[in-house]
Design a protein around this motif. Structure first.
Motif, PDB file in Angstrom:
ATOM      1  N   SER A 112      14.615   2.200  -0.889  1.00 43.00           N
ATOM      2  CA  SER A 112      13.550   1.309   0.000  1.00 43.00           C
ATOM      3  C   SER A 112      13.175   2.003   1.306  1.00 43.00           C
ATOM      4  O   SER A 112      12.066   2.253   1.438  1.00 43.00           O
ATOM      5  N   LYS A 116       9.417   3.650   2.147  1.00 38.42           N
ATOM      6  CA  LYS A 116       8.729   3.230   2.878  1.00 38.42           C
ATOM      7  C   LYS A 116       8.429   4.717   3.878  1.00 38.42           C
ATOM      8  O   LYS A 116       6.994   4.728   4.113  1.00 38.42           O
ATOM      9  N   LYS A 119       5.561   6.696   1.863  1.00 37.56           N
ATOM     10  CA  LYS A 119       4.305   6.073   1.992  1.00 37.56           C
ATOM     11  C   LYS A 119       3.719   6.429   3.425  1.00 37.56           C
ATOM     12  O   LYS A 119       2.293   6.778   3.591  1.00 37.56           O
ATOM     13  N   THR A 129      -2.926   8.771  -3.070  1.00 39.49           N
ATOM     14  CA  THR A 129      -2.359   7.995  -4.228  1.00 39.49           C
ATOM     15  C   THR A 129      -0.977   8.528  -4.339  1.00 39.49           C
ATOM     16  O   THR A 129      -0.579   9.714  -4.240  1.00 39.49           O
ATOM     17  N   TYR A 149       9.685  -0.541  -8.110  1.00 39.52           N
ATOM     18  CA  TYR A 149       8.363  -0.181  -7.900  1.00 39.52           C
ATOM     19  C   TYR A 149       7.415  -1.400  -7.469  1.00 39.52           C
ATOM     20  O   TYR A 149       6.506  -1.003  -6.543  1.00 39.52           O
ATOM     21  N   LYS A 150       7.662  -2.316  -8.050  1.00 38.02           N
ATOM     22  CA  LYS A 150       6.793  -3.537  -7.867  1.00 38.02           C
ATOM     23  C   LYS A 150       7.247  -4.120  -6.181  1.00 38.02           C
ATOM     24  O   LYS A 150       5.979  -4.610  -5.672  1.00 38.02           O
ATOM     25  N   LYS A 151       8.403  -4.048  -6.110  1.00 35.82           N
ATOM     26  CA  LYS A 151       8.676  -4.406  -4.638  1.00 35.82           C
ATOM     27  C   LYS A 151       7.912  -3.570  -3.608  1.00 35.82           C
ATOM     28  O   LYS A 151       7.451  -4.091  -2.540  1.00 35.82           O
ATOM     29  N   HIS A 152       7.807  -2.314  -3.880  1.00 35.03           N
ATOM     30  CA  HIS A 152       7.025  -1.518  -3.172  1.00 35.03           C
ATOM     31  C   HIS A 152       5.336  -1.413  -3.430  1.00 35.03           C
ATOM     32  O   HIS A 152       4.800  -0.204  -3.186  1.00 35.03           O
ATOM     33  N   GLU A 153       5.079  -2.249  -4.149  1.00 35.30           N
ATOM     34  CA  GLU A 153       3.648  -2.570  -4.247  1.00 35.30           C
ATOM     35  C   GLU A 153       2.882  -1.297  -5.227  1.00 35.30           C
ATOM     36  O   GLU A 153       1.594  -1.182  -4.952  1.00 35.30           O
ATOM     37  N   PHE A 154       3.656  -0.911  -6.081  1.00 37.60           N
ATOM     38  CA  PHE A 154       3.031  -0.037  -7.153  1.00 37.60           C
ATOM     39  C   PHE A 154       2.470  -0.908  -8.224  1.00 37.60           C
ATOM     40  O   PHE A 154       3.166  -2.023  -8.650  1.00 37.60           O
ATOM     41  N   THR A 155       1.561  -0.221  -8.839  1.00 39.96           N
ATOM     42  CA  THR A 155       1.128  -0.538 -10.002  1.00 39.96           C
ATOM     43  C   THR A 155       2.059   0.011 -11.044  1.00 39.96           C
ATOM     44  O   THR A 155       1.987   1.282 -11.140  1.00 39.96           O
ATOM     45  N   TRP A 169       0.549   4.044  -6.530  1.00 40.38           N
ATOM     46  CA  TRP A 169       0.429   3.296  -5.414  1.00 40.38           C
ATOM     47  C   TRP A 169      -0.657   3.949  -4.681  1.00 40.38           C
ATOM     48  O   TRP A 169      -0.948   5.150  -4.359  1.00 40.38           O
TER      49      TRP A 169
END
Length: 171
Positions: A112, A116, A119, A129, A149-155, A169
């Protein structure tokens, strides 16, 4: 000599645990300072942060314009030239960076913290992207990857029948 009858052992224990926490933190800060000096000789230090377990880590990068690694080092250990966790990526033509591999021990919070910083790093480089693939070899821990990945806002797009998928992302 016996302590007075009103002596509060619990308060003394709390005081002792606070002293111990302070000494541990002081030692981590000393080690962090020494580790940053060593890491900065070869890599770019991006910052420091705390994991979910409140452990201090140094985040640093190696970037040659084709391949970028975001790495973490735990400040409880002396730096001996090796990372504790890393995200390995490569640049693509369309202002995109592609995650090739994530390496290191899971469930310690390093992923995590590194994500962060990845990104933030890509935003500073005007990368639009972050992408990656989920492959057959990931399927034994796919639930953990999906959560991450969902926690880090990835599709996340998964093809269950073929045991593969893609992640994206966009800032």
């Amino acid at each position: 000599m016996l302590p007075p009858a009103t002596y509060d052992y619990k308060q003394d224990k709390n005081k002792q645990s606070l002293i111990q926490e302070y000494e541990n933190l002081e030692f981590q800060m000393f080690r962090m300072s020494e580790n940053i000096k060593q890491i900065a000789k070869k890599w770019t230090v991006l910052g420091i942060d705390q994991t979910k377990e409140e452990k201090w880590v140094i985040i640093y990068s190696s970037d040659n314009g084709d391949i970028c690694k975001i790495m973490a080092h735990d400040c409880e250990e002396p730096f001996r030239g090796k990372w504790a966790f890393s995200i390995h990526t490569q640049y693509k033509e369309d202002h995109r960076i592609h995650i090739d591999d994530i390496r290191g021990e899971s469930n310690r919070g390093f992923g995590s913290v590194c994500m962060k910083f990845l990104k933030e790093y890509t935003k500073d480089l005007n990368v639009h992207t972050i992408s990656g693939n989920l492959s057959h070899r990931d399927w034994d821990h796919i639930d953990r990857l999906l959560h991450f990945y969902k926690k880090h806002e990835f599709t996340v797009d998964i093809v269950e029948s073929e045991k593969k998928g893609e992640i994206f992302w966009h800032p």
